[in-house]
Scaffold this active site. Structure first.
Site, short mmCIF file in Angstrom:
data_model
loop_
_atom_site.label_atom_id
_atom_site.label_comp_id
_atom_site.label_asym_id
_atom_site.label_seq_id
_atom_site.Cartn_x
_atom_site.Cartn_y
_atom_site.Cartn_z
N HIS A 95 12.00 16.73 -56.08
CA HIS A 95 10.65 16.43 -55.59
C HIS A 95 9.61 16.84 -56.64
CE1 HIS A 95 12.38 17.29 -51.35
NE2 HIS A 95 12.23 15.99 -51.44
N LYS A 134 13.36 16.23 -35.16
CA LYS A 134 14.12 16.82 -36.26
C LYS A 134 14.10 18.35 -36.19
CE LYS A 134 14.73 15.95 -41.17
NZ LYS A 134 14.22 15.28 -42.33
N ARG A 154 17.07 8.67 -56.57
CA ARG A 154 18.12 9.44 -57.24
C ARG A 154 19.30 8.58 -57.63
NH1 ARG A 154 19.34 13.45 -52.61
NH2 ARG A 154 18.92 11.51 -51.58
N SER A 207 17.49 17.85 -50.52
CA SER A 207 17.15 18.93 -49.59
C SER A 207 18.35 19.32 -48.74
CB SER A 207 15.98 18.53 -48.69
OG SER A 207 14.80 18.42 -49.44
#
Length: 151
Positions: free
Chosen positions: A17, A41, A90, A127
């Protein structure tokens, strides 16, 4: 004015990030790091912790603003008059996923999505991997900025 948002949960902020944000700063006049709030979440870090990690990491960067939002990203873009959404990629799987979201956002609004590839040395960091390392007592410090501190 070129105003963009970089949306995410940032649970936690990673060096991937950080890389995209640092490179994105040069593309925009203002870059909002937009922490999405999703009641469904379960986060490892509180909203306050995630906000502090980001604010501390970019405390010397006047173009960066850290905000939170709920709901659709394009609606939030309209609310703050952002013309762009910045996203990091990515790998090819990220591209396919992000492409579908970008097409949908473009259909719903006039907001453009700008993609930056993460630097090759950081493309493996996510993450979820960082959270797994932390949960298992591993050394996470090479995966996140120094401002991310686990208590």
């Amino acid at each position: 004015m070129r105003r963009a948002i970089f949306p995410g949960s940032f649970d936690p902020l990673t060096l991937g990030h950080f890389d995209v944000i640092k490179r994105g700063i040069s593309l925009f006049d203002e870059l909002f790091i937009a922490i999405g709030i999703n009641a469904e979440k379960k986060y490892m870090f509180s909203l306050e912790e995630r906000t502090k990690f980001i604010e501390d990491a970019f405390e010397d960067e006047p173009k960066i603003k850290v905000v939170t939002y709920e709901g659709m990203t394009v609606d939030f873009c309209k609310k703050i008059d952002a013309n762009f959404i910045l996203r990091g990629l990515r790998n090819p799987a990220d591209f396919e996923f992000e492409k579908a979201i970008a097409h949908t956002n473009r259909k719903l609004s006039e907001i453009e999505t700008v993609f930056l590839l993460t630097s090759s040395g950081k493309s493996y960091i996510s993450s979820s991997i960082v959270r797994d390392v932390i949960r298992n007592g591993g050394d996470y410090t090479g995966l996140v900025p120094d401002t991310v501190v686990v208590k």
